[in-house]
Design an enzyme around this catalytic site. Structure first.
Site, mmCIF file in Angstrom:
data_model
loop_
_atom_site.group_PDB
_atom_site.id
_atom_site.type_symbol
_atom_site.label_atom_id
_atom_site.label_comp_id
_atom_site.label_asym_id
_atom_site.label_seq_id
_atom_site.Cartn_x
_atom_site.Cartn_y
_atom_site.Cartn_z
ATOM 1 N N ASP A 1 14.243 -6.329 12.418
ATOM 2 C CA ASP A 1 13.849 -7.450 11.450
ATOM 3 C C ASP A 1 12.227 -7.294 11.865
ATOM 4 O O ASP A 1 11.864 -6.076 12.387
ATOM 5 C CB ASP A 1 14.585 -8.588 11.670
ATOM 6 C CG ASP A 1 14.295 -8.848 12.980
ATOM 7 O OD1 ASP A 1 13.648 -8.392 14.370
ATOM 8 O OD2 ASP A 1 14.009 -10.280 13.224
ATOM 9 N N CYS B 1 16.005 -6.636 17.228
ATOM 10 C CA CYS B 1 15.041 -7.792 16.795
ATOM 11 C C CYS B 1 13.914 -8.464 17.756
ATOM 12 O O CYS B 1 13.586 -7.732 18.657
ATOM 13 C CB CYS B 1 16.272 -8.673 16.545
ATOM 14 S SG CYS B 1 17.235 -9.341 17.266
ATOM 15 N N THR C 1 14.717 -10.857 20.027
ATOM 16 C CA THR C 1 15.438 -10.914 21.623
ATOM 17 C C THR C 1 16.661 -10.239 21.922
ATOM 18 O O THR C 1 17.331 -9.794 23.141
ATOM 19 C CB THR C 1 15.993 -12.165 21.788
ATOM 20 O OG1 THR C 1 17.483 -12.483 20.622
ATOM 21 C CG2 THR C 1 15.388 -12.978 21.680
ATOM 22 N N HIS D 1 31.479 3.073 30.263
ATOM 23 C CA HIS D 1 33.048 2.065 30.693
ATOM 24 C C HIS D 1 33.565 1.797 28.965
ATOM 25 O O HIS D 1 34.632 1.365 29.203
ATOM 26 C CB HIS D 1 32.192 1.053 31.513
ATOM 27 C CG HIS D 1 32.019 1.247 32.972
ATOM 28 N ND1 HIS D 1 32.069 0.464 33.955
ATOM 29 C CD2 HIS D 1 32.193 2.791 33.702
ATOM 30 C CE1 HIS D 1 32.047 1.245 35.375
ATOM 31 N NE2 HIS D 1 32.199 2.170 34.994
ATOM 32 N N HIS E 1 39.500 2.983 31.485
ATOM 33 C CA HIS E 1 38.421 2.557 30.278
ATOM 34 C C HIS E 1 39.275 2.005 29.467
ATOM 35 O O HIS E 1 38.999 0.905 28.387
ATOM 36 C CB HIS E 1 36.892 2.619 30.659
ATOM 37 C CG HIS E 1 36.799 2.634 31.583
ATOM 38 N ND1 HIS E 1 36.419 1.325 32.457
ATOM 39 C CD2 HIS E 1 36.081 3.767 32.535
ATOM 40 C CE1 HIS E 1 35.578 1.531 33.642
ATOM 41 N NE2 HIS E 1 35.702 3.244 33.725
HETATM 42 C C1 RB5 Z 1 13.531 -14.126 14.856
HETATM 43 O O1 RB5 Z 1 12.533 -14.732 14.750
HETATM 44 C C2 RB5 Z 1 14.372 -13.280 15.825
HETATM 45 O O2 RB5 Z 1 15.131 -15.098 15.812
HETATM 46 C C3 RB5 Z 1 14.508 -12.763 15.750
HETATM 47 O O3 RB5 Z 1 14.597 -11.383 15.585
HETATM 48 C C4 RB5 Z 1 15.720 -12.482 16.932
HETATM 49 O O4 RB5 Z 1 15.689 -12.505 18.124
HETATM 50 C C5 RB5 Z 1 17.298 -13.312 16.843
HETATM 51 O O5 RB5 Z 1 17.941 -13.223 18.052
#
Ligand code: RB5
Length: 149
Positions: A8, A65, A67, A98, A133
């Site tokens: 993203d 993304c 996080t 695994h 596994h």
């Molecule tokens: C975008 O601001 C953020 O919410 C997205 O990139 C991600 O971290 C969502 O889990």
């Protein structure tokens, strides 16, 4: 090996670094977007990559993304996807050995490029161990089937 990648707007800085790595190491890849830093919905791109892997057209998926969490959540909703949200090399190797993880998700706001590439290398080169596994993955599949319509 064919790799599906996606991000993203919050993963747009690391994606070209990932692409350079894939090209340098001779991987065949397809970029499912996003292609700009305009705000977008990470779930749409996570879905595209996860479906590409689940279809069998791609062997692995790599998502970025902010996080890595949102991308991993949506990817794991697609039947057949085992997405690891992973920011360390030990887990990267273990999830291939695994869990036979077929998608990995990173957070650009969490991880440095160098570490991401070390993890990518392990994710793409470590073989599933099989053995004990397999039964555990079959249980995961059974849970998935139980809740699928
Ligand atoms: C975008 O601001 C953020 O919410 C997205 O990139 C991600 O971290 C969502 O889990």
């Amino acid at each position: 090996m064919k790799i599906a990648i996606g991000c993203d707007h919050a993963g747009i800085r690391l994606k070209p670094i990932l692409i350079d790595y894939l090209l340098k190491h001779g991987y065949d890849y397809k970029d499912f977007g996003t292609y700009s830093n305009g705000s977008c919905n990470y779930a749409e791109y996570g879905q595209k990559v996860a479906e590409a892997v689940a279809s069998g057209m791609f062997d692995r998926g790599i998502l970025i993304c902010g996080t890595g969490i949102g991308m991993s959540i949506v990817a794991n909703k697609v039947p057949g996807i085992r997405c690891a949200h992973c920011h360390d090399t030990f887990s990267a190797k273990a999830t291939r050995l695994h869990n036979d993880a077929n998608v990995i998700a990173f957070g650009e706001r969490v991880i440095a490029a160098e570490l991401m590439l070390d993890i990518v290398e392990l994710f793409l080169t470590t073989e599933f161990e099989g053995g004990r596994h397999v039964e555990r993955l079959n249980t995961i599949k059974a849970v998935e089937e139980k809740y699928s319509k």
